[in-house]
Motif scaffolding. Structure first.
Motif, PDB file in Angstrom:
ATOM      1  N   GLN A 139      18.635  69.008  40.261  1.00 27.74           N
ATOM      2  CA  GLN A 139      17.385  68.594  39.628  1.00 27.74           C
ATOM      3  C   GLN A 139      16.314  69.663  39.818  1.00 27.74           C
ATOM      4  OE1 GLN A 139      16.960  65.757  37.920  1.00 27.74           O
ATOM      5  NE2 GLN A 139      18.937  64.832  38.349  1.00 27.74           N
ATOM      6  N   GLY A 140      16.726  70.932  39.784  1.00 34.78           N
ATOM      7  CA  GLY A 140      15.774  72.024  39.906  1.00 34.78           C
ATOM      8  C   GLY A 140      15.267  72.248  41.309  1.00 34.78           C
ATOM      9  N   GLY A 141      16.036  71.825  42.320  1.00 36.90           N
ATOM     10  CA  GLY A 141      15.613  72.011  43.700  1.00 36.90           C
ATOM     11  C   GLY A 141      14.613  70.991  44.189  1.00 36.90           C
ATOM     12  N   ASN A 142      14.560  69.818  43.533  1.00 37.98           N
ATOM     13  CA  ASN A 142      13.615  68.783  43.943  1.00 37.98           C
ATOM     14  C   ASN A 142      13.861  68.355  45.392  1.00 37.98           C
ATOM     15  OD1 ASN A 142      12.465  68.791  41.424  1.00 37.98           O
ATOM     16  ND2 ASN A 142      13.502  66.946  40.710  1.00 37.98           N
ATOM     17  N   GLU A 143      12.768  68.106  46.122  1.00 41.08           N
ATOM     18  CA  GLU A 143      12.845  67.624  47.489  1.00 41.08           C
ATOM     19  C   GLU A 143      12.163  66.260  47.567  1.00 41.08           C
ATOM     20  OE1 GLU A 143      12.789  71.424  50.394  1.00 41.08           O
ATOM     21  OE2 GLU A 143      10.975  71.164  49.188  1.00 41.08           O
ATOM     22  N   ASP A 144      12.859  65.278  48.129  1.00 42.33           N
ATOM     23  CA  ASP A 144      12.350  63.914  48.211  1.00 42.33           C
ATOM     24  C   ASP A 144      12.088  63.570  49.677  1.00 42.33           C
ATOM     25  OD1 ASP A 144      11.693  61.276  47.991  1.00 42.33           O
ATOM     26  OD2 ASP A 144      13.580  60.619  47.111  1.00 42.33           O
ATOM     27  N   SER A 145      10.812  63.477  50.057  1.00 40.34           N
ATOM     28  CA  SER A 145      10.449  63.175  51.440  1.00 40.34           C
ATOM     29  C   SER A 145      10.434  61.683  51.724  1.00 40.34           C
ATOM     30  CB  SER A 145       9.078  63.776  51.770  1.00 40.34           C
ATOM     31  OG  SER A 145       8.067  63.183  50.973  1.00 40.34           O
TER      32      SER A 145
ATOM     33  N   ASP B   1      19.072  59.006  40.311  1.00 39.95           N
ATOM     34  CA  ASP B   1      18.309  59.937  39.487  1.00 39.95           C
ATOM     35  C   ASP B   1      19.173  60.505  38.371  1.00 39.95           C
ATOM     36  OD1 ASP B   1      16.122  59.538  41.099  1.00 39.95           O
ATOM     37  OD2 ASP B   1      16.402  61.364  42.278  1.00 39.95           O
ATOM     38  N   THR B   2      18.534  60.771  37.240  1.00 39.41           N
ATOM     39  CA  THR B   2      19.216  61.393  36.110  1.00 39.41           C
ATOM     40  C   THR B   2      18.494  62.684  35.736  1.00 39.41           C
ATOM     41  OG1 THR B   2      17.928  60.021  34.571  1.00 39.41           O
ATOM     42  CG2 THR B   2      20.107  59.209  35.227  1.00 39.41           C
ATOM     43  N   GLN B   3      19.019  63.394  34.753  1.00 39.94           N
ATOM     44  CA  GLN B   3      18.546  64.750  34.479  1.00 39.94           C
ATOM     45  C   GLN B   3      17.193  64.821  33.785  1.00 39.94           C
ATOM     46  OE1 GLN B   3      19.634  67.789  35.236  1.00 39.94           O
ATOM     47  NE2 GLN B   3      21.423  67.133  36.376  1.00 39.94           N
ATOM     48  N   ARG B   4      16.982  64.071  32.714  1.00 44.97           N
ATOM     49  CA  ARG B   4      15.835  64.338  31.859  1.00 44.97           C
ATOM     50  C   ARG B   4      14.886  63.152  31.675  1.00 44.97           C
ATOM     51  NH1 ARG B   4      14.420  68.708  32.089  1.00 44.97           N
ATOM     52  NH2 ARG B   4      13.098  68.299  30.301  1.00 44.97           N
ATOM     53  N   MET B   5      15.313  61.923  32.002  1.00 45.13           N
ATOM     54  CA  MET B   5      14.489  60.741  31.750  1.00 45.13           C
ATOM     55  C   MET B   5      14.304  59.941  33.032  1.00 45.13           C
ATOM     56  SD  MET B   5      16.230  59.377  28.220  1.00 45.13           S
ATOM     57  CE  MET B   5      16.595  60.478  26.841  1.00 45.13           C
ATOM     58  N   ASN B   6      13.179  59.276  33.138  1.00 47.24           N
ATOM     59  CA  ASN B   6      12.917  58.379  34.259  1.00 47.24           C
ATOM     60  C   ASN B   6      13.268  56.963  33.828  1.00 47.24           C
ATOM     61  OD1 ASN B   6      12.018  56.932  36.435  1.00 47.24           O
ATOM     62  ND2 ASN B   6       9.977  57.849  36.501  1.00 47.24           N
ATOM     63  N   LEU B   7      14.540  56.622  33.943  1.00 47.25           N
ATOM     64  CA  LEU B   7      15.014  55.309  33.523  1.00 47.25           C
ATOM     65  C   LEU B   7      15.123  54.328  34.680  1.00 47.25           C
ATOM     66  CD1 LEU B   7      17.808  56.347  30.979  1.00 47.25           C
ATOM     67  CD2 LEU B   7      15.371  55.931  30.570  1.00 47.25           C
TER      68      LEU B   7
ATOM     69  N   GLY C 172      23.670  65.162  31.854  1.00 45.44           N
ATOM     70  CA  GLY C 172      24.418  66.208  32.534  1.00 45.44           C
ATOM     71  C   GLY C 172      23.679  67.522  32.560  1.00 45.44           C
ATOM     72  N   ARG C 173      24.311  68.460  33.228  1.00 47.07           N
ATOM     73  CA  ARG C 173      23.780  69.817  33.348  1.00 47.07           C
ATOM     74  C   ARG C 173      24.935  70.791  33.206  1.00 47.07           C
ATOM     75  NH1 ARG C 173      19.712  72.961  36.347  1.00 47.07           N
ATOM     76  NH2 ARG C 173      20.694  74.823  37.226  1.00 47.07           N
ATOM     77  N   TYR C 174      24.723  71.822  32.401  1.00 43.53           N
ATOM     78  CA  TYR C 174      25.734  72.865  32.223  1.00 43.53           C
ATOM     79  C   TYR C 174      25.113  74.202  32.586  1.00 43.53           C
ATOM     80  CZ  TYR C 174      29.262  75.876  30.193  1.00 43.53           C
ATOM     81  OH  TYR C 174      30.236  76.829  30.018  1.00 43.53           O
ATOM     82  N   GLN C 175      25.701  74.872  33.567  1.00 43.20           N
ATOM     83  CA  GLN C 175      25.220  76.170  34.027  1.00 43.20           C
ATOM     84  C   GLN C 175      26.113  77.243  33.401  1.00 43.20           C
ATOM     85  OE1 GLN C 175      22.593  76.201  36.461  1.00 43.20           O
ATOM     86  NE2 GLN C 175      22.345  78.400  36.125  1.00 43.20           N
ATOM     87  N   PHE C 176      25.590  77.951  32.390  1.00 41.16           N
ATOM     88  CA  PHE C 176      26.380  78.969  31.718  1.00 41.16           C
ATOM     89  C   PHE C 176      26.712  80.127  32.655  1.00 41.16           C
ATOM     90  CE2 PHE C 176      23.864  76.847  28.453  1.00 41.16           C
ATOM     91  CZ  PHE C 176      24.820  76.523  27.508  1.00 41.16           C
TER      92      PHE C 176
END
Length: 743
Positions: free
Chosen positions: A144-150, A323-329, A420-424
């Motif tokens: 998730q882009g290096g997110n940190e959850d405290s 958690d998901t990639q692009r939406m807060n569901l 999902g996430r695809y890392q080329f």
């Protein structure tokens, strides 16, 4: 849409990644001894522990030599991981550390470790301790882009001692606080050690080099092997809870108090590691009230609902599994008054999964549109089910599904999603999410919001990102159907289609330069309604600068052509945010924005001024204060439409590592020129003056995040055009105590 989705998923499943795992560099030392966590390092076991040092300044330096020496030692005894830091300092009097509540020490001098227990380079635990022993623990998610959850809290031990040559930190992290593979053989973990060294600049010192051209952290850290046949034990925690409160109110204001009844409730929380892959959280008759006051927010000339963070422990434990990639569901703050809850979360190999079921004695959810949102409130109970599954593919890719369902009498909202996430390669990535919702509305919702009995629609959100050391650019696309709803999430806008492109360039200062980083960022986006109406076209460009006294500033200009109430309005405004530390114990900053803005109440263009200021001042090692101020005013052709001021003041006295006393005062004052409100419906009224005040006094004693005692008092009041002063209309006295039994 479906065809493109299948192509993306197929690419993800076929990819085996571009990042080869590094071979183990360190080996855990094993010793059955149990060190005393006191910051003295007097036990003989530390002499034989695994040792390494923090040699690199990775920020603001670019892997330059660390300016101070830091030694780290670690070993395990089959039940716990023991870690010690010896942090040398040429002038210990300049160490910035204070007694604080847990997870609030991230501006201090502190040290800690990052451990990737599954060695999958996706998710890691972070344990940090300041020079006095104050703990901070987080979950890091590189997908998730290096997110940190405290918000995640574990039960572990720590101590910190300031010495004549710096400070020493000692930690004991029980294995039953971690999740790791159930294999009985030898494990390899990813490991990084960090030290934050805040002086004129805030330096991050690390045991591993960091390549800024690679868009991940965990894929660059060292491996450590040697963990053999370790078990998490029974990993069973039972936490009984007792709460008691009394709330008084007034039927008429001004008027006499109506004393409420004393309410005392007992509940129990259970956390059980069924095995090393699967965890169960359960709660019966919980107290889900907010213990500490939310941060104050101004809600004036705003068409969207306000967002408030989740703070309740049951929902926070394992939150990242949903958690998901692009939406807060999934935004569990929507579940206001549950009577029970059950949650299963786990990871087995490449598979991560979660299941949450609960109920809600009150049912409320967002009703979004393309230019605003409102809240629907139903006088009914509802049942909630949330299910999540994610599969990791290759080294950096993943694909997942999410299902949420909320249902009550004549009401239902179901959302199904794939993401999902695809890392080329090391620089290019694509993240995506596609969702479909199906809603059944009771008659009250149909009438209040002019919607049909059944609503069905879809949504898509895709983002491409290219990241290098200096240059970052990308593009995004969103499409939310008019009838899409996520009643268990936070989707405040629908009925739109948007395209955006963005780019950023960063320069880094030369070694020894006081200006460490500066850059420029810009984006362009265009938004249409599903009916083809252009809702907005926006262009913005910003600069940023970092320098002495931990100075940081972001400044820029935004220009947009915005649609509202059948007309287009051109807005141009300027903004700036700045923050710095004039002294070692003070942080101050602020934000301003001025320029054109739509007056949404009267459908006209005005001139807006927004000012925000904050100060965080430590008065000694135990006493601290936070002051936040917000101002907003809007000038229209015939005068000033409104002026709003808000204060959020917090004073905290931290007696020691376990207890504190906190006072919170929140005050809001809104003045309106009622004669300038000319576009109201017949049943709408505008008051000249509104004032609100809320206060809270809270004492807390925490042995750990689950064994604690709270005692508090809170009240609230208001003033409107019918009152000559602020009148209190609510007051509450409350107590909460819980004890975590670990087996």
């Amino acid at each position: 849409m479906i065809k493109n989705t299948l192509i993306i998923i197929t690419l993800s499943l076929l990819s085996f990644g571009a990042f080869a795992l590094e071979k183990a560099k360190y080996t855990f030392h094993h010793d059955q001894a149990k060190a005393k966590i006191d910051g003295k390092l007097s036990e003989a076991v530390w002499r034989n522990a695994t040792k390494f040092s923090l040699d690199y300044n990775i920020n603001p330096g670019d892997n330059s030599p660390a300016p101070v020496q830091t030694e780290i030692m670690l070993y395990e005894n089959g039940k716990s991981l023991f870690v010690a830091f010896i942090s040398h300092d040429p002038d210990p009097s300049k160490i910035r550390a204070y007694f604080r509540d847990r997870d609030t020490m991230f501006q201090d001098d502190f040290v800690g470790i990052v451990i990737d227990t599954f060695n999958d380079e996706r998710r890691a635990y972070e344990f940090f301790v300041n020079a006095y022993g104050v703990q901070g623990d987080l979950i890091k998610d590189d997908t998730q882009g290096g997110n940190e959850d405290s918000n995640w809290d574990a039960i572990w031990n720590s101590a910190g001692v300031i010495t004549d040559t710096g400070y020493i930190v000692e930690m004991e992290i029980p294995f039953n606080a971690l999740r790791f593979p159930s294999d009985s053989g030898e494990m390899t973990w990813g490991i990084d050690a960090l030290r934050i060294y805040p002086r004129d600049s805030r330096m991050v010192l690390a045991s591993n080099k960091s390549d800024r051209a690679i868009d991940c952290h965990l894929c660059q850290i060292t491996k450590i092997s040697g963990l053999k046949n370790i078990k998490q034990g029974n990993n069973f925690q039972l936490t009984p809870t007792l709460t008691s409160s009394r709330s008084d109110s007034k039927d008429e204001v001004p008027g006499p108090w109506q004393n409420g009844k004393q309410k005392t409730d007992a509940g129990v929380d259970l956390r059980w590691g069924i095995n090393q892959d699967l965890y169960l959280n359960a709660t019966i008759n919980p107290d889900f009230s907010q213990v500490e006051a939310d941060a104050a927010q101004l809600d004036v000339n705003n068409t969207y609902s306000l967002f408030f963070n989740e703070k309740r422990p049951f929902f926070l434990d394992g939150k990242d599994y949903f958690d998901t990639q692009r939406m807060n569901l999934v935004h569990t703050r929507n579940i206001a008054s549950p009577e029970y809850g059950m949650k299963l979360t786990g990871k087995s190999g490449d598979n991560t999964y979660g299941l949450l079921t609960t109920n809600d004695a009150s049912t409320a959810f967002l009703m979004p549109e393309h230019s605003g949102s409102d809240i629907a409130e139903l006088d009914m109970k509802s049942e909630v089910v949330i299910a999540r599954y994610r599969m990791d593919v290759g080294d950096r890719n993943n694909v997942g599904v999410l299902l949420t369902n909320r249902s009550g009498d004549q009401y239902r909202n179901t959302v199904a999603s794939i993401d999902g996430r695809y890392q080329f390669n090391k620089k290019d990535s694509l993240s995506y999410q596609i969702a479909h919702s199906d809603s059944k509305n009771p008659e009250a919702v149909q009438q209040d919001f002019d919607v049909k009995r059944a609503q069905t629609d879809g949504a898509i959100n895709v983002r491409y990102n290219h990241n290098t050391r200096n240059f970052n650019y990308g593009a995004g696309y969103s499409n939310y159907g008019k009838d899409f709803r996520s009643d268990l999430g936070f989707t405040s806008r629908v009925d739109y289609e948007q395209a955006v492109i963005f780019g950023e360039y960063t320069w880094y200062g030369k070694e020894g330069s006081p200006w460490t980083r500066y850059g420029v960022f810009g984006d362009w986006d265009k938004t249409y309604s599903q009916d083809g109406i252009m809702l907005e076209e926006e262009f913005e460009i910003h600069g940023n600068l970092q320098g002495p006294k931990q100075f940081y500033s972001n400044f820029g200009v935004v220009h947009r052509n915005k649609y509202w109430d059948g007309e287009y309005y051109k807005e141009t405004h300027f903004m700036q945010f700045a923050r710095f530390n004039p002294t070692s114990n003070t942080t101050i900053g602020g934000f301003y924005r001025f320029g054109d803005a739509i007056d949404f109440a009267n459908s006209q263009l005005g001139d807006i001024l927004i000012l925000e200021a904050f100060a965080d001042v430590k008065l000694g090692k135990h006493l601290s204060s936070e002051i936040n101020f917000a101002h907003q005013s809007l000038d229209v052709p015939n005068g000033t439409l409104f002026t709003a001021n808000q204060y959020d003041i917090r004073v905290n006295y931290q007696f020691n590592l376990k207890s504190y006393l906190r006072l919170v005062i929140q005050y809001t004052d809104i003045d309106r020129d009622v004669d300038l409100y000319t576009n109201l419906d017949e049943d709408e009224e505008v008051e000249h003056n509104n004032k609100y005040v809320n206060t809270q006094l809270l004492y807390a004693y925490k042995i750990n995040p689950q064994t604690l005692f709270y005692l508090g008092y809170a009240d609230g009041g208001f003033q409107d055009d019918n009152l000559s002063r602020i009148e209190k209309d609510s007051r509450t006295v409350f107590m909460k105590m819980s004890y975590a039994w670990q087996l």
